[in-house]
Design an enzyme around this catalytic site. Structure first.
Site, short mmCIF file in Angstrom:
data_model
loop_
_atom_site.label_atom_id
_atom_site.label_comp_id
_atom_site.label_asym_id
_atom_site.label_seq_id
_atom_site.Cartn_x
_atom_site.Cartn_y
_atom_site.Cartn_z
N HIS A 111 -13.20 3.10 -10.26
CA HIS A 111 -12.24 1.78 -10.30
C HIS A 111 -10.84 2.52 -10.33
CE1 HIS A 111 -15.69 -0.57 -11.69
NE2 HIS A 111 -15.95 0.34 -12.23
N SER B 34 12.62 9.45 5.26
CA SER B 34 12.94 8.06 5.39
C SER B 34 14.54 7.87 6.11
CB SER B 34 12.97 7.45 4.07
OG SER B 34 14.09 6.25 3.96
N LYS C 54 12.91 11.37 0.62
CA LYS C 54 11.55 10.96 0.74
C LYS C 54 10.57 12.10 1.79
CE LYS C 54 9.54 7.43 0.09
NZ LYS C 54 9.54 6.05 -0.29
N GLU D 299 -1.28 7.16 6.74
CA GLU D 299 -1.11 5.94 6.61
C GLU D 299 -1.70 5.21 8.01
OE1 GLU D 299 2.37 4.84 3.79
OE2 GLU D 299 2.93 6.08 5.37
#
Ligand code: ARG
Length: 460
Positions: free
Chosen positions: A155, A276, A282, A289
């Site tokens: 979980h 970024s 970043k 992704e």
């Protein structure tokens, strides 16, 4: 005008041809179309359609066409509908007497199938090689992380300590099943479609056993109606690719989370991250992704092929031309990231200290403490309850279980005392799990060794 039209007819509307044509999809099959045609010409010679000199000429010209396409010296014409008609038209323009005989007894309905099967044979060999590299990367990394402890999750909540090697080998197992699934999915690629004709079987005495041997198939297909209408072999492959993509997507998800500074379990090599355009600090895990996101393409392709096949009357229908749309998007997608994923697994940096610190928090040894009581005669349910109360106490006072006082431990159960502090270390939890398939360091070591043997076996 297309090859199959009489000159008396008006050519079809250009816009319609553009719509029905499939060159954009099937031009990548050209090599395999030639391979199939060379074999077909040989079968035609055996059937008396060509003599041996003619066969020689046809074969040589087909090879020249192949070379010309390969070198970009031959402009394929979308007005000729598909790759099959393009190659036949070329042959006919180079050999006006012999070219028009090549399609004797053959249909594009069986021709396209042999092309796709030959193409997939090569693609699968390359794909399996790439998958072996990924599997090797997991084994190599696992070998170096036998002692690294991290929290295992259920979980996404910290559950029990595991070793990083055990975690990496979990993905080895998933991708190994993918490898085996792709291997098994190969069965449909072993039957030769050629000779099925449009739907009823070729009307000429074509030696299909010869053709099967010649093109490396195990046997000719057994029912022409079935052959030209079925796409099971594509479905099998899409299933295999989809499950593989789902596994890659789950790994990506884990490592996207792990590489977030909030977790800090790993750091991706700079080349696998992007900056970024606004936030200078970043390092985004875009590659992972995209792998995660593109798993959607696989699911869509699987569903797409299914909806294409559903409720088609036997035998061939033009709908089937769309099979390649779904097949190629699935195959190209997986092949675009599979080698990258292997490199990423080889190069990711694991932050062992952060993992170890996380494994020492959040009461991961609670189950082991309950087991300790159970081994000393307390029923497991009762033991579970005792430990739950200890966890509550520690949580409220912001301590670890091992920081509870001896009095507190003994108050919970007379069986508990100082000696359990040792047991509460992650290492102790691992060592209790020297069971087949468990996270015990010795069994994981054996798992790595067996995986190495298996890889060596499939490699040879
Ligand atoms: N381009 C077609 C396909 O991919 C080839 C077969 C066409 N057959 C036909 N009868 N129109 O399926």
């Amino acid at each position: 005008m297309t090859l199959w039209q009489s000159s008396a007819e008006l050519g079809p509307d250009q816009g319609l041809l553009q719509f029905t044509g499939s060159l954009e999809l099937d031009s990548r099959l050209f090599k395999y179309d030639i391979e199939g045609s060379v074999a077909w010409a040989e079968a035609l010679e055996k059937a008396g359609i060509y003599n041996s000199d003619e066969l020689q000429t046809v074969t040589q010209t087909l090879r020249e066409i192949e070379l010309d396409i390969e070198r970009g010296q031959l402009q394929l014409d979308p007005q000729l509908e598909d790759i099959h008609m393009n190659i036949e038209a070329q042959l006919t323009s180079r050999l006006p007497d012999l070219g028009p005989r090549l399609h004797t007894g053959r249909s594009r309905n069986d021709q396209v199938l042999v092309d796709v099967k030959l193409y997939l044979r090569d693609q699968l060999a390359e794909l399996k090689q790439e998958l072996r590299q990924l599997l090797q990367a997991f084994v190599d990394r696992a070998a170096g992380e036998q002692r690294t402890v991290l929290p295992g999750f259920t979980h996404l909540q910290p559950a029990q300590p595991v070793t990083l090697a055990h975690y990496l080998m979990a993905f080895f197992e998933k991708f190994r099943r993918d490898y085996q699934r792709l291997d098994r999915g190969n069965q449909g690629l072993k039957t030769l479609p050629l000779g099925s004709g449009a739907l009823a079987g070729s009307g000429y005495s074509i030696d299909r056993e010869f053709l099967a041997r010649r093109l490396g198939f195990a046997e000719p297909s057994r029912n022409s109606l079935d052959t030209v209408s079925e796409r099971d072999f594509i479905f099998d492959l899409l299933h295999g690719l989809t499950v593989l993509a789902l596994h890659a997507s789950r790994l990506s998800e884990d490592w996207i989370i792990w590489s977030s500074p909030t977790f800090g379990f790993c750091r991706l090599e700079d080349s696998f991250t992007t900056g970024s355009s606004i936030m200078p600090q970043k390092k985004n895990p875009d590659i992972l992704e995209l792998i995660r996101g593109q798993a959607g393409r696989l699911l869509a392709a699987y569903q797409g092929l299914g909806s294409l096949l559903k409720a088609q009357p036997l035998a061939y229908n033009r709908d089937l031309q769309e099979d390649k749309f779904y097949l190629f998007i699935a195959l190209d997608t997986v092949r675009s990231w599979l080698p990258l994923l292997a490199r990423l697994v080889s190069s990711v940096r694991f932050n062992r200290d952060t993992m170890a610190a996380a494994a020492g928090k959040n009461f991961l040894a609670a189950t082991d403490l309950a087991d300790y009581l159970t081994e000393r005669g307390v029923e497991f349910r009762r033991a579970h309850n005792i430990v739950r109360q200890l966890v509550e106490l520690a949580r409220k006072t912001d301590r670890k279980l091992e920081q509870l006082t001896t009095e507190e431990l003994t108050a919970a159960s007379s069986l508990l005392g100082d000696e359990v502090r040792q047991l509460l270390q992650p290492q102790a939890s691992l060592e209790r799990r020297e069971i087949i398939g468990g996270t015990g360091p010795r069994v994981v070591q054996q798992a790595v060794e067996r995986a190495t043997d298996w890889l060596n076996e499939v490699e040879s």
